[in-house]
Design a protein around this motif. Structure first.
Motif, PDB file in Angstrom:
ATOM      1  N   GLY A 103      51.597  -3.613  23.054  1.00 18.31           N
ATOM      2  CA  GLY A 103      52.151  -3.980  23.972  1.00 18.31           C
ATOM      3  C   GLY A 103      53.850  -4.433  23.532  1.00 18.31           C
ATOM      4  N   VAL A 104      53.973  -3.772  22.361  1.00 19.95           N
ATOM      5  CA  VAL A 104      55.214  -3.887  21.964  1.00 19.95           C
ATOM      6  C   VAL A 104      56.254  -3.061  22.748  1.00 19.95           C
ATOM      7  CG1 VAL A 104      56.867  -3.585  19.842  1.00 19.95           C
ATOM      8  CG2 VAL A 104      54.441  -4.382  19.456  1.00 19.95           C
ATOM      9  N   THR A 105      57.292  -3.397  22.917  1.00 19.23           N
ATOM     10  CA  THR A 105      58.127  -2.612  24.112  1.00 19.23           C
ATOM     11  C   THR A 105      59.174  -1.623  23.375  1.00 19.23           C
ATOM     12  OG1 THR A 105      59.689  -4.389  24.492  1.00 19.23           O
ATOM     13  CG2 THR A 105      57.657  -4.112  25.925  1.00 19.23           C
ATOM     14  N   THR A 106      59.792  -2.079  22.273  1.00 17.98           N
ATOM     15  CA  THR A 106      60.732  -1.443  21.593  1.00 17.98           C
ATOM     16  C   THR A 106      60.581  -1.024  20.423  1.00 17.98           C
ATOM     17  OG1 THR A 106      62.392  -2.509  23.054  1.00 17.98           O
ATOM     18  CG2 THR A 106      63.153  -1.592  21.060  1.00 17.98           C
ATOM     19  N   TYR A 107      60.827   0.291  19.864  1.00 18.67           N
ATOM     20  CA  TYR A 107      60.501   0.722  18.513  1.00 18.67           C
ATOM     21  C   TYR A 107      61.915   1.412  18.051  1.00 18.67           C
ATOM     22  CZ  TYR A 107      58.550   3.969  15.031  1.00 18.67           C
ATOM     23  OH  TYR A 107      58.312   4.792  13.699  1.00 18.67           O
ATOM     24  N   GLU A 131      59.263  11.919  14.128  1.00 23.73           N
ATOM     25  CA  GLU A 131      60.157  11.758  15.481  1.00 23.73           C
ATOM     26  C   GLU A 131      59.425  12.424  16.579  1.00 23.73           C
ATOM     27  OE1 GLU A 131      64.155  13.161  15.239  1.00 23.73           O
ATOM     28  OE2 GLU A 131      64.793  11.945  13.186  1.00 23.73           O
ATOM     29  N   ARG A 132      58.789  13.493  16.437  1.00 21.10           N
ATOM     30  CA  ARG A 132      58.313  14.213  17.407  1.00 21.10           C
ATOM     31  C   ARG A 132      56.999  13.262  18.080  1.00 21.10           C
ATOM     32  NH1 ARG A 132      55.140  18.884  15.182  1.00 21.10           N
ATOM     33  NH2 ARG A 132      53.728  17.117  14.763  1.00 21.10           N
ATOM     34  N   ASP A 133      56.330  12.992  17.215  1.00 23.30           N
ATOM     35  CA  ASP A 133      55.015  12.329  17.658  1.00 23.30           C
ATOM     36  C   ASP A 133      55.237  10.879  18.045  1.00 23.30           C
ATOM     37  OD1 ASP A 133      53.855  14.705  16.970  1.00 23.30           O
ATOM     38  OD2 ASP A 133      53.014  13.907  14.903  1.00 23.30           O
ATOM     39  N   VAL A 134      56.269   9.999  17.509  1.00 25.13           N
ATOM     40  CA  VAL A 134      56.534   8.748  17.929  1.00 25.13           C
ATOM     41  C   VAL A 134      57.117   8.636  19.352  1.00 25.13           C
ATOM     42  CG1 VAL A 134      56.354   7.637  15.689  1.00 25.13           C
ATOM     43  CG2 VAL A 134      58.631   8.404  17.029  1.00 25.13           C
ATOM     44  N   LYS A 135      57.712   9.811  19.752  1.00 26.89           N
ATOM     45  CA  LYS A 135      58.352   9.878  20.971  1.00 26.89           C
ATOM     46  C   LYS A 135      57.255  10.002  22.156  1.00 26.89           C
ATOM     47  CE  LYS A 135      62.829  12.198  19.562  1.00 26.89           C
ATOM     48  NZ  LYS A 135      63.412  13.234  19.560  1.00 26.89           N
ATOM     49  N   ARG A 136      55.929  10.362  21.814  1.00 29.01           N
ATOM     50  CA  ARG A 136      54.990  10.530  22.770  1.00 29.01           C
ATOM     51  C   ARG A 136      54.314   8.905  22.795  1.00 29.01           C
ATOM     52  NH1 ARG A 136      52.523  15.779  19.896  1.00 29.01           N
ATOM     53  NH2 ARG A 136      54.347  17.148  20.223  1.00 29.01           N
ATOM     54  N   LEU A 137      54.539   7.953  22.107  1.00 24.30           N
ATOM     55  CA  LEU A 137      53.985   6.744  22.245  1.00 24.30           C
ATOM     56  C   LEU A 137      54.558   6.130  23.426  1.00 24.30           C
ATOM     57  CD1 LEU A 137      53.649   5.850  18.676  1.00 24.30           C
ATOM     58  CD2 LEU A 137      51.832   6.761  19.983  1.00 24.30           C
ATOM     59  N   PRO A 138      53.863   5.183  23.985  1.00 21.55           N
ATOM     60  CA  PRO A 138      54.042   4.485  25.287  1.00 21.55           C
ATOM     61  C   PRO A 138      55.089   3.438  25.089  1.00 21.55           C
ATOM     62  CG  PRO A 138      51.916   3.801  24.927  1.00 21.55           C
ATOM     63  CD  PRO A 138      52.180   4.993  23.898  1.00 21.55           C
ATOM     64  N   PHE A 139      55.924   3.287  24.349  1.00 22.69           N
ATOM     65  CA  PHE A 139      57.298   2.448  24.079  1.00 22.69           C
ATOM     66  C   PHE A 139      57.920   2.510  25.480  1.00 22.69           C
ATOM     67  CE2 PHE A 139      56.005   2.835  19.859  1.00 22.69           C
ATOM     68  CZ  PHE A 139      55.918   1.503  19.292  1.00 22.69           C
ATOM     69  N   LEU A 140      58.673   1.290  25.707  1.00 24.70           N
ATOM     70  CA  LEU A 140      59.597   1.341  26.906  1.00 24.70           C
ATOM     71  C   LEU A 140      61.126   2.067  26.374  1.00 24.70           C
ATOM     72  CD1 LEU A 140      60.393   0.589  29.872  1.00 24.70           C
ATOM     73  CD2 LEU A 140      60.846  -1.614  28.911  1.00 24.70           C
ATOM     74  N   ARG A 141      61.202   1.442  25.061  1.00 29.81           N
ATOM     75  CA  ARG A 141      62.534   2.159  24.601  1.00 29.81           C
ATOM     76  C   ARG A 141      62.084   2.202  23.097  1.00 29.81           C
ATOM     77  NH1 ARG A 141      63.714  -2.344  27.509  1.00 29.81           N
ATOM     78  NH2 ARG A 141      62.798  -3.818  26.003  1.00 29.81           N
ATOM     79  N   VAL A 188      73.569   0.816   8.100  1.00 25.00           N
ATOM     80  CA  VAL A 188      72.014   1.350   8.715  1.00 25.00           C
ATOM     81  C   VAL A 188      71.123   0.125   9.418  1.00 25.00           C
ATOM     82  CG1 VAL A 188      70.153   2.756   8.754  1.00 25.00           C
ATOM     83  CG2 VAL A 188      72.115   3.114   7.121  1.00 25.00           C
ATOM     84  N   ALA A 189      71.350  -0.839   8.654  1.00 26.28           N
ATOM     85  CA  ALA A 189      70.263  -2.079   9.142  1.00 26.28           C
ATOM     86  C   ALA A 189      70.932  -2.527  10.330  1.00 26.28           C
ATOM     87  CB  ALA A 189      70.231  -3.076   8.119  1.00 26.28           C
ATOM     88  N   GLN A 190      72.433  -2.975  10.072  1.00 27.19           N
ATOM     89  CA  GLN A 190      73.168  -3.705  11.481  1.00 27.19           C
ATOM     90  C   GLN A 190      73.094  -2.669  12.763  1.00 27.19           C
ATOM     91  OE1 GLN A 190      74.937  -6.776  11.972  1.00 27.19           O
ATOM     92  NE2 GLN A 190      74.388  -5.814  13.764  1.00 27.19           N
ATOM     93  N   ALA A 191      72.996  -1.163  12.426  1.00 26.59           N
ATOM     94  CA  ALA A 191      72.810  -0.063  13.504  1.00 26.59           C
ATOM     95  C   ALA A 191      71.413  -0.283  14.072  1.00 26.59           C
ATOM     96  CB  ALA A 191      73.073   1.423  13.131  1.00 26.59           C
ATOM     97  N   MET A 192      70.459  -0.467  13.358  1.00 23.40           N
ATOM     98  CA  MET A 192      69.197  -0.618  13.771  1.00 23.40           C
ATOM     99  C   MET A 192      69.037  -2.025  14.952  1.00 23.40           C
ATOM    100  SD  MET A 192      66.681   0.424  10.724  1.00 23.40           S
ATOM    101  CE  MET A 192      65.033   0.355  11.635  1.00 23.40           C
ATOM    102  N   LEU A 197      68.706  -4.132  20.523  1.00 18.91           N
ATOM    103  CA  LEU A 197      68.993  -4.559  21.531  1.00 18.91           C
ATOM    104  C   LEU A 197      69.898  -4.179  22.739  1.00 18.91           C
ATOM    105  CD1 LEU A 197      71.009  -7.612  19.479  1.00 18.91           C
ATOM    106  CD2 LEU A 197      68.807  -7.635  20.498  1.00 18.91           C
ATOM    107  N   ASP A 198      69.843  -2.564  22.932  1.00 19.35           N
ATOM    108  CA  ASP A 198      70.267  -1.842  23.936  1.00 19.35           C
ATOM    109  C   ASP A 198      68.942  -1.934  24.704  1.00 19.35           C
ATOM    110  OD1 ASP A 198      70.774  -0.017  25.729  1.00 19.35           O
ATOM    111  OD2 ASP A 198      71.298   1.636  23.997  1.00 19.35           O
ATOM    112  N   GLU A 199      69.031  -2.428  25.886  1.00 15.42           N
ATOM    113  CA  GLU A 199      67.939  -2.699  26.854  1.00 15.42           C
ATOM    114  C   GLU A 199      67.736  -1.479  27.606  1.00 15.42           C
ATOM    115  OE1 GLU A 199      68.390  -6.192  28.943  1.00 15.42           O
ATOM    116  OE2 GLU A 199      67.865  -7.571  27.319  1.00 15.42           O
ATOM    117  N   THR A 200      68.599  -0.234  27.461  1.00 12.53           N
ATOM    118  CA  THR A 200      68.330   1.019  28.358  1.00 12.53           C
ATOM    119  C   THR A 200      67.059   1.463  28.062  1.00 12.53           C
ATOM    120  OG1 THR A 200      70.620   1.530  28.130  1.00 12.53           O
ATOM    121  CG2 THR A 200      69.400   3.335  29.051  1.00 12.53           C
ATOM    122  N   PRO A 201      66.206   1.929  29.055  1.00 15.30           N
ATOM    123  CA  PRO A 201      64.828   2.422  28.867  1.00 15.30           C
ATOM    124  C   PRO A 201      65.026   3.914  28.487  1.00 15.30           C
ATOM    125  CG  PRO A 201      65.224   1.327  30.977  1.00 15.30           C
ATOM    126  CD  PRO A 201      66.371   1.778  30.559  1.00 15.30           C
TER     127      PRO A 201
END
Length: 219
Positions: A103-107, A131-141, A188-192, A197-201
């Motif tokens: 149930g983690v919503t953001t990756y 990248e290809r495979d994690v994009k298929r996981l059911p995260f909200l973001r 890079v860490a700050q960018a992550m 914190l960007d809530e756009t789905p």
């Protein structure tokens, strides 16, 4: 209460990210999953020493709001392409899948410039497949960041690494290759964090010229 999860906390970007998350009041709890202790002590830090080959022993602890994934190794450190693939793809994908199922919503994934599942370059192919495979996981973001050569944070930098950074800087001066310019791990860490914190789905992918320039000065 916002809880962050982190794998790869003892690496170059992961260590920078760990420090920043501990100081960031927008995160109340930080769970790190590591093979060896980070050495940090903090009231909001929850450290889990895990065997990534036995996810059944720790996957239930992957609960929270956002998973930061900075795990990775080099071919030199791993000793073989098979071993590097196991760390850079298998461990990361297993963890991401378990977090999504919990149930983690953001990756947020730190990948690499040039990531391409069809690349003839082994490292780029690993990153592209992940990248290809994690994009298929059911995260909200899903936020994927693609830095160039990582700089900073090492106590000692070997001569070959120094020469590599100089070469990458020269290559990065060519407009089509700017995505490969060196960038400090701190940026890079700050960018992550900004990306988390960007809530756009949905899914977004940023290179050096994207979210990194909004996180601070380039290295």
């Amino acid at each position: 209460m916002r809880t962050a999860l982190l794998i790869g906390a003892t690496g170059l970007v992961g260590d920078q990210l760990l420090r920043q998350l501990l100081l960031d009041n927008r995160f109340d709890q930080l769970k790190v999953f590591v093979r060896r202790s980070t050495g940090y002590q903090n009231p909001k830090l929850e450290e889990h020493l895990v065997d990534f080959d036995q996810p059944q022993t720790w996957r239930d602890q992957l609960t929270g709001d956002v998973l930061f994934s900075t795990l990775g190794t080099t071919l030199r450190q791993a000793g073989s392409q098979e071993a590097q693939y196991h760390v850079d793809y298998t461990y990361q994908y297993r963890t991401a899948r378990a977090a999504a199922e919990n149930g983690v919503t953001t990756y947020v994934l730190v990948s690499s410039a040039g990531a391409d599942a069809d690349s003839f370059v082994f490292y780029n192919r690993i990153k592209g497949e992940l990248e290809r495979d994690v994009k298929r996981l059911p995260f909200l973001r899903i936020r994927i960041l693609q830095p160039g050569v990582l700089a900073g944070g090492r106590a000692q930098v070997r001569l070959g690494e120094k020469l590599g950074l100089v070469l990458a800087s020269l290559v990065g001066a060519v407009p089509p290759l700017r995505a490969y310019r060196p960038i400090h791990a701190r940026i890079v860490a700050q960018a992550m964090i900004n990306a988390a914190l960007d809530e756009t789905p949905g899914v977004s992918t940023d290179t050096l010229e994207g979210v990194f320039t909004r996180a601070g000065q380039l290295a």
